[in-house]
Scaffold this motif. Sequence first.
Motif, short mmCIF file in Angstrom:
data_model
loop_
_atom_site.label_atom_id
_atom_site.label_comp_id
_atom_site.label_asym_id
_atom_site.label_seq_id
_atom_site.Cartn_x
_atom_site.Cartn_y
_atom_site.Cartn_z
N LEU A 486 0.81 -1.21 0.00
CA LEU A 486 0.00 0.00 0.00
C LEU A 486 0.85 1.26 0.00
O LEU A 486 0.60 2.20 -0.76
N PHE A 487 1.89 1.32 0.85
CA PHE A 487 2.66 2.55 0.99
C PHE A 487 3.60 2.80 -0.19
O PHE A 487 4.26 3.84 -0.23
N SER A 488 3.69 1.86 -1.10
CA SER A 488 4.47 2.11 -2.32
C SER A 488 3.67 2.91 -3.33
O SER A 488 4.22 3.36 -4.34
N ARG A 489 2.39 3.12 -3.06
CA ARG A 489 1.52 3.83 -4.01
C ARG A 489 1.04 5.18 -3.49
O ARG A 489 0.26 5.83 -4.17
N ILE A 490 1.45 5.56 -2.29
CA ILE A 490 0.98 6.83 -1.74
C ILE A 490 2.18 7.65 -1.28
O ILE A 490 3.30 7.16 -1.21
N SER A 491 1.88 8.90 -0.96
CA SER A 491 2.93 9.80 -0.47
C SER A 491 3.26 9.44 0.98
O SER A 491 2.44 9.61 1.88
N VAL A 492 4.48 8.95 1.20
CA VAL A 492 4.87 8.49 2.53
C VAL A 492 4.99 9.65 3.50
O VAL A 492 4.55 9.59 4.65
N SER A 493 5.59 10.75 3.04
CA SER A 493 5.79 11.90 3.93
C SER A 493 4.45 12.48 4.37
O SER A 493 4.27 12.82 5.54
N ARG A 494 3.50 12.54 3.45
CA ARG A 494 2.17 13.04 3.82
C ARG A 494 1.47 12.09 4.78
O ARG A 494 0.79 12.53 5.71
N SER A 495 1.66 10.79 4.58
CA SER A 495 1.06 9.80 5.48
C SER A 495 1.63 9.92 6.88
O SER A 495 0.90 9.85 7.86
N ARG A 496 2.94 10.11 6.97
CA ARG A 496 3.56 10.27 8.29
C ARG A 496 2.99 11.49 9.00
O ARG A 496 2.65 11.41 10.19
N ALA A 497 2.91 12.59 8.29
CA ALA A 497 2.43 13.83 8.92
C ALA A 497 0.98 13.69 9.37
O ALA A 497 0.61 14.08 10.48
N SER A 498 0.13 13.10 8.51
CA SER A 498 -1.29 12.94 8.86
C SER A 498 -1.46 12.00 10.05
O SER A 498 -2.27 12.26 10.95
N PHE A 499 -0.67 10.92 10.05
CA PHE A 499 -0.76 9.95 11.15
C PHE A 499 -0.33 10.59 12.46
O PHE A 499 -0.96 10.36 13.50
N LYS A 500 0.71 11.39 12.42
CA LYS A 500 1.18 12.02 13.65
C LYS A 500 0.17 13.04 14.17
O LYS A 500 -0.05 13.16 15.38
N LYS A 501 -0.47 13.76 13.27
CA LYS A 501 -1.52 14.70 13.69
C LYS A 501 -2.68 13.95 14.35
O LYS A 501 -3.20 14.38 15.39
N ALA A 502 -3.08 12.83 13.74
CA ALA A 502 -4.18 12.04 14.31
C ALA A 502 -3.81 11.51 15.68
O ALA A 502 -4.62 11.53 16.62
N LEU A 503 -2.57 11.04 15.84
CA LEU A 503 -2.13 10.53 17.14
C LEU A 503 -2.11 11.64 18.19
O LEU A 503 -2.45 11.43 19.35
N THR A 504 -1.71 12.83 17.77
CA THR A 504 -1.68 13.96 18.71
C THR A 504 -3.10 14.29 19.18
O THR A 504 -3.32 14.57 20.38
N VAL A 505 -4.04 14.27 18.26
CA VAL A 505 -5.44 14.53 18.63
C VAL A 505 -5.94 13.47 19.62
O VAL A 505 -6.58 13.78 20.62
N VAL A 506 -5.62 12.19 19.35
CA VAL A 506 -6.03 11.11 20.25
C VAL A 506 -5.39 11.30 21.63
O VAL A 506 -6.04 11.11 22.67
N ALA A 507 -4.11 11.69 21.65
CA ALA A 507 -3.41 11.91 22.93
C ALA A 507 -4.06 13.04 23.73
O ALA A 507 -4.24 12.93 24.95
N VAL A 508 -4.43 14.11 23.05
CA VAL A 508 -5.09 15.23 23.73
C VAL A 508 -6.44 14.78 24.30
O VAL A 508 -6.80 15.13 25.43
N ILE A 509 -7.19 14.00 23.51
CA ILE A 509 -8.50 13.51 23.99
C ILE A 509 -8.31 12.62 25.22
O ILE A 509 -9.06 12.74 26.21
N LEU A 510 -7.31 11.74 25.19
CA LEU A 510 -7.06 10.87 26.33
C LEU A 510 -6.67 11.67 27.57
O LEU A 510 -7.13 11.38 28.68
N TRP A 511 -5.83 12.67 27.38
CA TRP A 511 -5.41 13.49 28.53
C TRP A 511 -6.60 14.25 29.12
O TRP A 511 -6.78 14.30 30.34
#
Length: 791
Positions: A486-511
């Motif tokens: 899957l990741f050979s067909r998409i922008s890896v850098s954009r995926s990393r950034a989006s995933f990290k943003k989503a994790l940050t949002v989840v972390a804030v919700i948990l806190w």
Amino acid sequence: MVIKTGTFILNTNFNRYLYGLMAGIFSLLSNYQTTHAQDKHATADTVNTIPDTLLFKIQQAQAAITDINSANKKGYRIDGIRNGLEEIITNVNPVKSDLAVTKKVIDTKSLLSYNLILKDAQSKLTDWQTRLTKLNSELQQRADKVVALSNDSLLTVDNRDTTQKRLYSSQLANIKLRLQGAGKVTSAGLDTISQLLADVSALYLTVNDMQSAIDERLQQSGRSALGREAPYIWSAPAKSQNNDLFKLISSSFEGQNKILGYFFDSSWDNRVLLLLAGIAFYIWVFRNFKKIRQTSLRDKVGQINFKYISPYPVLATIMLVLNLAPLFEPDAPSLYIELTQFLSLAVLTVLFWRDLSKNDIKYWVFVTGLYIVIVLTTSVVQDAVWMRLWLMGLNVFAIYTGILFTRRLREEGVSQKLTKPVLYIFVLLNGLAVILNIFGRISLAKVYSTTAIIGLTQIIGLAIFIQILSDALELQIKVSACSEGLFSRISVSRSRASFKKALTVVAVILWLLVFMINLSIAGGIYAFTQQVLIKERAFGSVKFTLSNVLFFAVIVYLANILQKHVGVLFGEGGTSSTISDKIEHKGSKLALIRLVIIIIGVLLAITASGIPLDKLTVVLGALSVGIGLGMQNIVNNFVSGIILIFEKPFRIGDYVELADKKGKVQDIGIRSSKMLTPQGSEVIIPNGDLLSGRLVNWTLSNDYLKTEIVFKVGIDTDLEAIKKIIDEEVNKTDDRVKNLPPELLINSFGADSIELKILVWITNIYAEAGFKSRLLQQLLTRFKEIEIKTM
């Protein structure tokens, strides 16, 4: 003569009289026989009818008795209700006893825990009431059926009955006995169910009364939260009523331990889901490490070095589960949060032991010890001056430690977006705890102290949580990119950034969730939010709720995101800016899938919005007016896209030419399609233009192309030699169609030159430029060798 005549007349009259008398007698006899025959026939019909009806009744009674006995033998499965009722009584008795003590002040933490127990009890009792009511109704119907069959006169034999009915007396007596037995069992079951239903209803009323008392006390606790409950610090007594710290700690945790045990028993299903999430994460990471160890991927991936995940990610999985626990169990008591945070600190200590320096380890152990001391202190602090001064000293020391701790976190690379707000809240809560303690608000001071230290230490666990999942994603990216996943067909850098943003949002919700649980405001905020979302509102004649609007927007947004990126799941890649020589034809089914996703998304969104059908027709009418006024082009392109999907004049990967643009079809959308030109530019073409314009598809049936090469030679040149050279050089190329030989044509000639044209079939339209270049180079070299001059 006269006498004879008279005698004759007399005889004649007598004969007539006698004849009439005999006729009357015969008529009476005939009527009697007819009537007697009819009576005999009627009696025979009655004799035949009664046994038929009786047999039907006997069969009906036997079937009903069999059904009743079968249902009674199955039992009512009420043992679980009876045992559960005793368990609920055991659980609510301490709450009842605590509420029965007059003028006793129960702290907010205990009230919320009691509230949790009572809500669970209410839910169970409501289900049991529904089930028992249904059973009671079924048993009552069985009892009524038994009574109806017992009172049926047709199933009873007496002296007035016919001889044939008396023949069934033994069967009828047996049915009577069976009916009595079924009636006794049914009546006993009905009495048991009725009594249990009465007990459940009585307990439900008791629990409901206690719930009302708890809610009232919570409201009073909220109104009097800032009220003084102890003397000012300068007026505080030197000693408290109980100075035994061990007894204070044990008594404090004894009640909470019971509540925690009840919580574990009543919410095991949430922990099963949490455990399954942890197992899925472990398998995910373990399998990716196993793939990397394969020979085919080891060299491609290269050296990997992750800080917190390993081929056997046990600690990382535990850390993940502990951080996600509040999300799966938002109604958890505060003691559960404290224990979860303590376990998280223990796992972090093991993780840090190898990576941090000795000084950092000592500092971390010191922070962990401070957490333990503050939690234990808040559980035993009373109105004694020395206890309150000790808590105030811990608050001041915690502020100093927290500032140093956040500086260390910045040096370690933890995002300031997470640490700055937490530090401000930490300092604020500890400062408020000191002030409230001075003015006798001890309960609030303890709550703020515990919330502050948990919030500070939790942010470390959440930072590691983000890093663990980021490392797991990075591992997946490496494996997928090397195995053309899957990741050979998409922008890896954009995926990393989006995933990290989503994790940050989840972390804030948990806190925030843990923060609200510790402050005992999670339930109130949840109830307020729910009330805002479900409250019915009106806009003219249209009624709606904010939850419906929210669901509508979320579903439309997700459907739009899914239809944009669904191509990745079908091998659609992405970001190439040049036309490749590799031919990849993809059907227009992807556009059809996108259309289906959009339609399903719109239908789900309309369903979730709760818009009535009559109102929807009004909206559609307004849309039709808008389409008629200014949306013709949009609708035209949309309909053209649907026609392109089914007509298939071209596919993804085809080389097409439209007006002055030519290139490779990169995407077929619902409204427009995308074409990649040989110059690398991406051209967006509305589907209406593709359908109505003159479209040339160079690769519809096959990818072959007849290419032309034109050049001039001298008038005296040997054409046979040139043809031989051209045949030899064309045959050496790889892109030609082998079964179609090249053609050499004389295009024109002049006084001193001949213009020649070479026609060659090649296998790939995208290789035309490269084929021409290579062939011309080879021809130029050969022409120089035999001194043929081109003009």
